[in-house]
Write a protein that holds these residues in place. Structure first.
Motif, PDB file in Angstrom:
ATOM      1  N   GLU A 109       0.832  -1.203   0.000  1.00 52.85           N
ATOM      2  CA  GLU A 109       0.000   0.000   0.000  1.00 52.85           C
ATOM      3  C   GLU A 109       0.869   1.256   0.000  1.00 52.85           C
ATOM      4  O   GLU A 109       1.864   1.327   0.716  1.00 52.85           O
ATOM      5  CB  GLU A 109      -0.894  -0.008   1.246  1.00 52.85           C
ATOM      6  N   TYR A 110       0.458   2.213  -0.805  1.00 51.57           N
ATOM      7  CA  TYR A 110       1.012   3.564  -0.795  1.00 51.57           C
ATOM      8  C   TYR A 110      -0.164   4.477  -0.488  1.00 51.57           C
ATOM      9  O   TYR A 110      -1.207   4.371  -1.132  1.00 51.57           O
ATOM     10  CB  TYR A 110       1.592   3.940  -2.159  1.00 51.57           C
ATOM     11  N   GLY A 111      -0.007   5.359   0.513  1.00 52.21           N
ATOM     12  CA  GLY A 111      -1.124   6.218   0.875  1.00 52.21           C
ATOM     13  C   GLY A 111      -0.650   7.556   1.404  1.00 52.21           C
ATOM     14  O   GLY A 111       0.541   7.772   1.661  1.00 52.21           O
ATOM     15  N   THR A 112      -1.614   8.454   1.584  1.00 48.18           N
ATOM     16  CA  THR A 112      -1.312   9.762   2.141  1.00 48.18           C
ATOM     17  C   THR A 112      -2.438  10.192   3.063  1.00 48.18           C
ATOM     18  O   THR A 112      -3.602   9.892   2.813  1.00 48.18           O
ATOM     19  CB  THR A 112      -1.086  10.820   1.036  1.00 48.18           C
ATOM     20  N   SER A 113      -2.062  10.861   4.147  1.00 49.93           N
ATOM     21  CA  SER A 113      -3.043  11.443   5.074  1.00 49.93           C
ATOM     22  C   SER A 113      -2.856  12.942   5.100  1.00 49.93           C
ATOM     23  O   SER A 113      -1.739  13.445   5.005  1.00 49.93           O
ATOM     24  CB  SER A 113      -2.835  10.926   6.507  1.00 49.93           C
ATOM     25  N   LEU A 114      -3.955  13.644   5.266  1.00 46.25           N
ATOM     26  CA  LEU A 114      -3.939  15.071   5.513  1.00 46.25           C
ATOM     27  C   LEU A 114      -4.649  15.286   6.838  1.00 46.25           C
ATOM     28  O   LEU A 114      -5.808  14.903   6.998  1.00 46.25           O
ATOM     29  CB  LEU A 114      -4.637  15.842   4.392  1.00 46.25           C
ATOM     30  N   ARG A 115      -3.916  15.861   7.814  1.00 39.81           N
ATOM     31  CA  ARG A 115      -4.447  16.128   9.158  1.00 39.81           C
ATOM     32  C   ARG A 115      -4.562  17.643   9.303  1.00 39.81           C
ATOM     33  O   ARG A 115      -3.547  18.331   9.257  1.00 39.81           O
ATOM     34  CB  ARG A 115      -3.488  15.588  10.215  1.00 39.81           C
ATOM     35  N   ILE A 116      -5.781  18.133   9.490  1.00 43.79           N
ATOM     36  CA  ILE A 116      -6.014  19.573   9.595  1.00 43.79           C
ATOM     37  C   ILE A 116      -6.663  19.864  10.943  1.00 43.79           C
ATOM     38  O   ILE A 116      -7.709  19.290  11.266  1.00 43.79           O
ATOM     39  CB  ILE A 116      -6.922  20.086   8.459  1.00 43.79           C
ATOM     40  N   PHE A 117      -6.047  20.763  11.706  1.00 50.85           N
ATOM     41  CA  PHE A 117      -6.620  21.120  13.006  1.00 50.85           C
ATOM     42  C   PHE A 117      -7.912  21.902  12.802  1.00 50.85           C
ATOM     43  O   PHE A 117      -7.976  22.823  11.998  1.00 50.85           O
ATOM     44  CB  PHE A 117      -5.640  21.951  13.841  1.00 50.85           C
ATOM     45  N   ASN A 118      -8.963  21.530  13.552  1.00 50.07           N
ATOM     46  CA  ASN A 118     -10.265  22.186  13.466  1.00 50.07           C
ATOM     47  C   ASN A 118     -10.510  22.937  14.777  1.00 50.07           C
ATOM     48  O   ASN A 118     -10.818  22.312  15.795  1.00 50.07           O
ATOM     49  CB  ASN A 118     -11.358  21.137  13.236  1.00 50.07           C
ATOM     50  N   PRO A 119     -10.386  24.264  14.783  1.00 52.69           N
ATOM     51  CA  PRO A 119     -10.568  25.012  16.027  1.00 52.69           C
ATOM     52  C   PRO A 119     -11.998  24.939  16.569  1.00 52.69           C
ATOM     53  O   PRO A 119     -12.211  25.088  17.764  1.00 52.69           O
ATOM     54  CB  PRO A 119     -10.177  26.439  15.657  1.00 52.69           C
ATOM     55  N   ASP A 120     -12.981  24.662  15.709  1.00 55.06           N
ATOM     56  CA  ASP A 120     -14.369  24.581  16.174  1.00 55.06           C
ATOM     57  C   ASP A 120     -14.616  23.346  17.036  1.00 55.06           C
ATOM     58  O   ASP A 120     -15.353  23.399  18.015  1.00 55.06           O
ATOM     59  CB  ASP A 120     -15.339  24.581  14.990  1.00 55.06           C
ATOM     60  N   THR A 121     -13.990  22.217  16.675  1.00 54.58           N
ATOM     61  CA  THR A 121     -14.196  20.974  17.424  1.00 54.58           C
ATOM     62  C   THR A 121     -13.058  20.682  18.394  1.00 54.58           C
ATOM     63  O   THR A 121     -13.156  19.748  19.188  1.00 54.58           O
ATOM     64  CB  THR A 121     -14.328  19.775  16.461  1.00 54.58           C
ATOM     65  N   GLN A 122     -11.966  21.472  18.295  1.00 54.52           N
ATOM     66  CA  GLN A 122     -10.772  21.225  19.110  1.00 54.52           C
ATOM     67  C   GLN A 122     -10.233  19.812  18.871  1.00 54.52           C
ATOM     68  O   GLN A 122      -9.792  19.126  19.804  1.00 54.52           O
ATOM     69  CB  GLN A 122     -11.059  21.454  20.593  1.00 54.52           C
ATOM     70  N   ALA A 123     -10.295  19.379  17.618  1.00 53.07           N
ATOM     71  CA  ALA A 123      -9.798  18.062  17.208  1.00 53.07           C
ATOM     72  C   ALA A 123      -9.143  18.214  15.832  1.00 53.07           C
ATOM     73  O   ALA A 123      -9.189  19.288  15.232  1.00 53.07           O
ATOM     74  CB  ALA A 123     -10.936  17.051  17.151  1.00 53.07           C
ATOM     75  N   THR A 169      -5.172   3.977  -3.242  1.00 55.81           N
ATOM     76  CA  THR A 169      -5.850   3.618  -4.475  1.00 55.81           C
ATOM     77  C   THR A 169      -7.251   3.069  -4.204  1.00 55.81           C
ATOM     78  O   THR A 169      -7.404   2.047  -3.540  1.00 55.81           O
ATOM     79  CB  THR A 169      -5.030   2.577  -5.267  1.00 55.81           C
ATOM     80  N   GLY A 170      -8.246   3.798  -4.671  1.00 51.76           N
ATOM     81  CA  GLY A 170      -9.626   3.347  -4.599  1.00 51.76           C
ATOM     82  C   GLY A 170     -10.353   3.615  -3.300  1.00 51.76           C
ATOM     83  O   GLY A 170     -11.509   3.225  -3.145  1.00 51.76           O
ATOM     84  N   LYS A 171      -9.741   4.304  -2.336  1.00 54.36           N
ATOM     85  CA  LYS A 171     -10.414   4.471  -1.047  1.00 54.36           C
ATOM     86  C   LYS A 171      -9.960   5.748  -0.341  1.00 54.36           C
ATOM     87  O   LYS A 171      -8.797   6.113  -0.396  1.00 54.36           O
ATOM     88  CB  LYS A 171     -10.102   3.279  -0.155  1.00 54.36           C
ATOM     89  N   ILE A 172     -10.908   6.394   0.331  1.00 52.53           N
ATOM     90  CA  ILE A 172     -10.612   7.509   1.230  1.00 52.53           C
ATOM     91  C   ILE A 172     -11.333   7.233   2.537  1.00 52.53           C
ATOM     92  O   ILE A 172     -12.512   6.891   2.557  1.00 52.53           O
ATOM     93  CB  ILE A 172     -11.059   8.863   0.662  1.00 52.53           C
ATOM     94  N   ILE A 173     -10.597   7.362   3.633  1.00 48.94           N
ATOM     95  CA  ILE A 173     -11.135   7.139   4.973  1.00 48.94           C
ATOM     96  C   ILE A 173     -11.095   8.457   5.718  1.00 48.94           C
ATOM     97  O   ILE A 173     -10.085   9.153   5.695  1.00 48.94           O
ATOM     98  CB  ILE A 173     -10.279   6.089   5.729  1.00 48.94           C
ATOM     99  N   ARG A 174     -12.187   8.815   6.391  1.00 44.99           N
ATOM    100  CA  ARG A 174     -12.217  10.031   7.214  1.00 44.99           C
ATOM    101  C   ARG A 174     -12.172   9.639   8.682  1.00 44.99           C
ATOM    102  O   ARG A 174     -12.847   8.701   9.112  1.00 44.99           O
ATOM    103  CB  ARG A 174     -13.477  10.841   6.929  1.00 44.99           C
ATOM    104  N   LEU A 175     -11.346  10.388   9.445  1.00 45.97           N
ATOM    105  CA  LEU A 175     -11.182  10.125  10.867  1.00 45.97           C
ATOM    106  C   LEU A 175     -11.159  11.444  11.626  1.00 45.97           C
ATOM    107  O   LEU A 175     -10.976  12.510  11.035  1.00 45.97           O
ATOM    108  CB  LEU A 175      -9.859   9.392  11.124  1.00 45.97           C
ATOM    109  N   GLU A 176     -11.331  11.341  12.941  1.00 46.21           N
ATOM    110  CA  GLU A 176     -11.166  12.487  13.829  1.00 46.21           C
ATOM    111  C   GLU A 176     -10.151  12.091  14.897  1.00 46.21           C
ATOM    112  O   GLU A 176     -10.264  11.019  15.491  1.00 46.21           O
ATOM    113  CB  GLU A 176     -12.485  12.882  14.489  1.00 46.21           C
ATOM    114  N   ALA A 177      -9.153  12.956  15.123  1.00 44.05           N
ATOM    115  CA  ALA A 177      -8.090  12.648  16.075  1.00 44.05           C
ATOM    116  C   ALA A 177      -8.228  13.483  17.336  1.00 44.05           C
ATOM    117  O   ALA A 177      -8.395  14.699  17.273  1.00 44.05           O
ATOM    118  CB  ALA A 177      -6.722  12.908  15.435  1.00 44.05           C
ATOM    119  N   ARG A 178      -8.148  12.798  18.464  1.00 44.80           N
ATOM    120  CA  ARG A 178      -8.173  13.430  19.776  1.00 44.80           C
ATOM    121  C   ARG A 178      -7.154  12.738  20.673  1.00 44.80           C
ATOM    122  O   ARG A 178      -6.838  11.571  20.485  1.00 44.80           O
ATOM    123  CB  ARG A 178      -9.552  13.322  20.424  1.00 44.80           C
ATOM    124  N   LYS A 179      -6.684  13.461  21.650  1.00 44.12           N
ATOM    125  CA  LYS A 179      -5.762  12.909  22.642  1.00 44.12           C
ATOM    126  C   LYS A 179      -6.579  12.140  23.681  1.00 44.12           C
ATOM    127  O   LYS A 179      -7.621  12.604  24.127  1.00 44.12           O
ATOM    128  CB  LYS A 179      -5.018  14.080  23.290  1.00 44.12           C
TER     129      LYS A 179
END
Length: 153
Positions: free
Chosen positions: A69-83, A91-101
């Motif tokens: 697998e070759y992939g890329t993630s883009l992590r963008i801080f969201n000040p509204d959700t503090q996450a 290839t062929g898929k995009i997964i959405r996640l939310e990151a919190r400590k």
């Protein structure tokens, strides 16, 4: 093409990003990784590269697991959700996640399935441990895969 990379890449974290939410800053750089699947004990040696992007308000990575697998993630801080809003694509898929400590861990939870998680268990200056987890109905975590990383630069 060089203009694109120069426009995307940032020299460092934007001062508008609160220090308390700089979860991923220690990852900036390049890492040699061992990806270990739990069900087969297969290990794949690869690379994972992280960089500040988009004026230092986001981090993008590229993971390279040859012949897997070759992939890329883009992590963008969201000040509204503090996450952190995260999109991972390959290839062929995009997964959405939310990151919190959660304690010392950074837990990325799938938006479409709260029982699926990616977890940075521990991040040190020269190594980190990542897991792909499924939370069972009884709350127990089943580890699908581990990544053990060592900094190469």
């Amino acid at each position: 093409m060089q203009d694109f990379f120069e426009a995307l890449r940032s020299e460092g974290k934007n001062t508008a990003l609160p220090e308390a939410f700089d979860y991923f800053g220690k990852l900036i750089g390049s890492w040699q990784i061992d990806y270990v699947e739990s069900n087969s004990s297969r290990t794949i040696r690869g690379e994972w590269h992280f960089s500040w992007v988009l004026e230092g308000m986001a981090i993008q990575d590229v993971i390279i697991l040859p012949d897997y697998e070759y992939g890329t993630s883009l992590r963008i801080f969201n000040p509204d959700t503090q996450a952190w809003d995260v999109a991972y694509g390959y290839t062929g898929k995009i997964i959405r996640l939310e990151a919190r400590k959660q304690g010392e861990m950074i837990v990325l939870t799938y938006i479409s399935d709260q029982n699926r998680k990616w977890v940075f268990v521990k991040i040190d200056e020269d190594k980190f441990h990542w897991q792909n987890v499924t939370v069972k109905d009884d709350g127990e975590w089943h580890i699908n895969a581990d990544i053990y990383a060592e900094r190469i630069k």
